[in-house]
Write a protein that holds these residues in place. Structure first.
Motif, short mmCIF file in Angstrom:
data_model
loop_
_atom_site.label_atom_id
_atom_site.label_comp_id
_atom_site.label_asym_id
_atom_site.label_seq_id
_atom_site.Cartn_x
_atom_site.Cartn_y
_atom_site.Cartn_z
N ARG A 136 0.83 -1.21 0.00
CA ARG A 136 0.00 0.00 0.00
C ARG A 136 0.86 1.26 0.00
NH1 ARG A 136 -2.30 -1.05 4.33
NH2 ARG A 136 -4.03 -2.25 3.47
N ASP A 137 1.98 1.22 0.72
CA ASP A 137 2.84 2.40 0.83
C ASP A 137 3.87 2.49 -0.30
OD1 ASP A 137 1.49 2.95 3.16
OD2 ASP A 137 3.04 2.12 4.48
N GLY A 138 3.93 1.49 -1.16
CA GLY A 138 4.87 1.52 -2.26
C GLY A 138 6.26 1.04 -1.90
N VAL A 139 6.45 0.52 -0.69
CA VAL A 139 7.74 -0.03 -0.29
C VAL A 139 7.97 -1.38 -0.96
CG1 VAL A 139 9.12 -0.81 1.67
CG2 VAL A 139 7.68 1.21 1.89
N LEU A 140 6.89 -2.12 -1.20
CA LEU A 140 6.95 -3.39 -1.90
C LEU A 140 6.17 -3.28 -3.22
CD1 LEU A 140 6.16 -5.84 1.06
CD2 LEU A 140 8.41 -5.36 0.08
N ASP A 141 6.68 -3.92 -4.25
CA ASP A 141 5.97 -3.96 -5.53
C ASP A 141 4.88 -5.02 -5.52
OD1 ASP A 141 7.58 -2.01 -7.01
OD2 ASP A 141 9.18 -3.48 -6.79
N VAL A 142 5.16 -6.12 -4.84
CA VAL A 142 4.22 -7.24 -4.79
C VAL A 142 4.49 -8.01 -3.50
CG1 VAL A 142 5.81 -8.69 -6.12
CG2 VAL A 142 3.40 -9.29 -6.05
N ALA A 143 3.47 -8.68 -2.99
CA ALA A 143 3.64 -9.46 -1.77
C ALA A 143 2.90 -10.78 -1.89
CB ALA A 143 3.14 -8.68 -0.55
N LEU A 144 3.38 -11.75 -1.14
CA LEU A 144 2.69 -13.02 -0.97
C LEU A 144 2.20 -13.08 0.48
CD1 LEU A 144 5.13 -15.50 -2.74
CD2 LEU A 144 2.85 -14.86 -3.53
N VAL A 145 0.96 -13.50 0.67
CA VAL A 145 0.45 -13.68 2.03
C VAL A 145 -0.26 -15.03 2.12
CG1 VAL A 145 0.19 -11.20 2.45
CG2 VAL A 145 -1.75 -12.51 1.55
N LEU A 146 -0.12 -15.66 3.27
CA LEU A 146 -0.82 -16.91 3.57
C LEU A 146 -1.97 -16.58 4.51
CD1 LEU A 146 2.03 -19.53 4.13
CD2 LEU A 146 0.20 -19.70 2.44
N GLU A 147 -3.19 -16.78 4.06
CA GLU A 147 -4.36 -16.43 4.86
C GLU A 147 -5.47 -17.45 4.64
OE1 GLU A 147 -4.97 -13.92 7.10
OE2 GLU A 147 -2.83 -13.45 6.95
N ASP A 148 -6.46 -17.44 5.53
CA ASP A 148 -7.62 -18.31 5.37
C ASP A 148 -8.49 -17.85 4.21
OD1 ASP A 148 -6.70 -19.66 7.59
OD2 ASP A 148 -7.97 -18.56 8.99
N GLU A 149 -8.54 -16.54 4.01
CA GLU A 149 -9.32 -15.96 2.91
C GLU A 149 -8.66 -14.67 2.47
OE1 GLU A 149 -12.59 -13.76 5.81
OE2 GLU A 149 -13.12 -15.62 4.78
N ALA A 150 -9.11 -14.14 1.35
CA ALA A 150 -8.49 -12.93 0.80
C ALA A 150 -8.57 -11.79 1.80
CB ALA A 150 -9.18 -12.53 -0.51
N PRO A 151 -7.46 -11.06 2.02
CA PRO A 151 -7.49 -9.94 2.96
C PRO A 151 -8.52 -8.89 2.53
CG PRO A 151 -5.23 -10.50 2.33
CD PRO A 151 -6.13 -11.27 1.43
N VAL A 152 -9.22 -8.35 3.49
CA VAL A 152 -10.19 -7.29 3.22
C VAL A 152 -9.42 -5.98 3.13
CG1 VAL A 152 -12.26 -6.10 4.03
CG2 VAL A 152 -11.98 -8.55 4.44
N THR A 153 -9.21 -5.51 1.93
CA THR A 153 -8.37 -4.34 1.70
C THR A 153 -8.66 -3.80 0.31
OG1 THR A 153 -6.07 -3.61 1.46
CG2 THR A 153 -6.52 -5.89 0.93
N SER A 154 -8.16 -2.59 0.04
CA SER A 154 -8.32 -2.00 -1.29
C SER A 154 -7.33 -2.58 -2.30
CB SER A 154 -8.12 -0.48 -1.20
OG SER A 154 -6.82 -0.18 -0.71
N LEU A 155 -6.40 -3.41 -1.83
CA LEU A 155 -5.42 -4.01 -2.71
C LEU A 155 -6.01 -5.18 -3.47
CD1 LEU A 155 -2.44 -4.03 -0.16
CD2 LEU A 155 -2.92 -2.32 -1.93
N ASP A 156 -5.38 -5.54 -4.58
CA ASP A 156 -5.79 -6.72 -5.36
C ASP A 156 -5.15 -7.97 -4.78
OD1 ASP A 156 -7.36 -5.27 -7.08
OD2 ASP A 156 -5.82 -5.09 -8.64
N SER A 157 -5.94 -9.01 -4.53
CA SER A 157 -5.43 -10.27 -4.00
C SER A 157 -5.89 -11.40 -4.91
CB SER A 157 -5.94 -10.51 -2.58
OG SER A 157 -5.56 -9.47 -1.71
N VAL A 158 -4.94 -12.16 -5.44
CA VAL A 158 -5.24 -13.26 -6.35
C VAL A 158 -4.74 -14.56 -5.72
CG1 VAL A 158 -4.88 -14.24 -8.64
CG2 VAL A 158 -5.07 -11.76 -8.35
N ALA A 159 -5.65 -15.52 -5.53
CA ALA A 159 -5.26 -16.82 -4.96
C ALA A 159 -4.51 -17.62 -6.01
CB ALA A 159 -6.50 -17.58 -4.51
#
Length: 279
Positions: A136-159
């Motif tokens: 969100r802050d532009g420090v990372l270009d892309v991230a991987l996250v391990l979650e039970d479901e897609a994070p609730v956020t304005s970012l795009d999350s693709v499983a």
């Protein structure tokens, strides 16, 4: 503006060290210092506090860093558009859980280096909150996250897949006892901890530390199957229970137009785990 100054500033913001920045950019430290001072002079603001523990961004530095990411990405897109060859170059800042950095991503990064030698991937081990903030802050270009479901956020999350999770113990250890779990913010360990009644798990910042305690017969832990596969095969650990899988999401910011290098890395991340996308 000389974008070389912005590149040096961006590396300094990531490393927090003039010495490490000089080493990474193959410069002498005095050159890094001169470039940062030149950038501060050009922008009319102090960007970095030079502290005994390293370099720390000022409030102005944090704001400039976000703009630097945008400007350098735009510059890279111009270079990509101007080239008549399909070569793709650029730095990609990728944040991911420790298990991904240690066991999944080295293979992906090595494959990218062979196919796209102009792309440099900078890996940063981060939990989900830091990963989302980084994108969100532009420090990372892309991230991987391990979650039970897609994070609730304005970012795009693709499983892109799932990761098997096991409750493990040493052979002969009871199926219950003391628990050695990863730090809070790790979705699968937090989920397991919520189900514990009366137990107070010990939290560790690394998979290696938690796993070593379990191998020594001190207790149990909840870890990704990929992190304990060798120990399970060797018989130094056993799976007490296979827990619900965690879904792996690729997270990007839709406000930012991804350059060619980021798009190539995102495509490769679609194959980071061996299983198919979660349903």
């Amino acid at each position: 503006m000389d974008t070389r100054l912005l590149r040096t500033f961006r590396v300094l913001a990531r490393t927090g060290s003039f010495t490490a920045t000089a080493a990474e950019l193959h410069l002498v430290q005095s050159t890094v210092t001169t470039q940062i001072k030149s950038l501060e002079h050009d922008l009319g603001a102090k960007l970095v506090d030079r502290l005994p523990g390293g370099a720390e961004l000022t409030e102005a530095g944090v704001r400039v860093l976000a703009g630097a990411h945008e400007l350098l990405a735009a510059e890279q897109r111009l270079r990509d558009a101007a080239r008549s060859t399909p070569e793709v170059t650029g730095d990609v800042r990728l944040g991911a859980p420790e298990s991904m950095c240690a066991y999944r991503l080295p293979r992906v990064v090595a494959d990218l280096a062979g196919r796209w030698p102009g792309i440099t991937v900078h890996l940063t081990p981060v939990g989900t909150p830091a990963a989302l903030d980084g994108v969100r802050d532009g420090v990372l270009d892309v991230a991987l996250v391990l979650e039970d479901e897609a994070p609730v956020t304005s970012l795009d999350s693709v499983a892109v897949g799932v990761e098997r999770i096991d409750l493990v113990a040493a052979p002969g250890h009871p199926d219950e006892g003391r628990y050695f779990l990863l730090e809070e913010g790790c979705s699968y360990t937090d989920r397991f901890a919520r189900g514990l009644s009366g137990a107070h798990p010990t939290r560790f910042g690394s998979i290696e530390a938690a796993r070593s305690c379990v191998v020594a017969g001190l207790g149990l832990s909840v870890l990704p199957r990929v992190a304990v596969a060798d120990q399970l095969a060797a018989g130094t650990l056993r799976s007490v229970a296979e827990l619900p899988v965690s879904t792996l999401f690729v997270v990007t910011d839709p406000r930012r137009t991804a350059g060619a290098a980021v798009r190539v890395v995102c495509e490769a991340l679609g194959h980071v785990v061996e299983s198919g996308p979660a349903t």
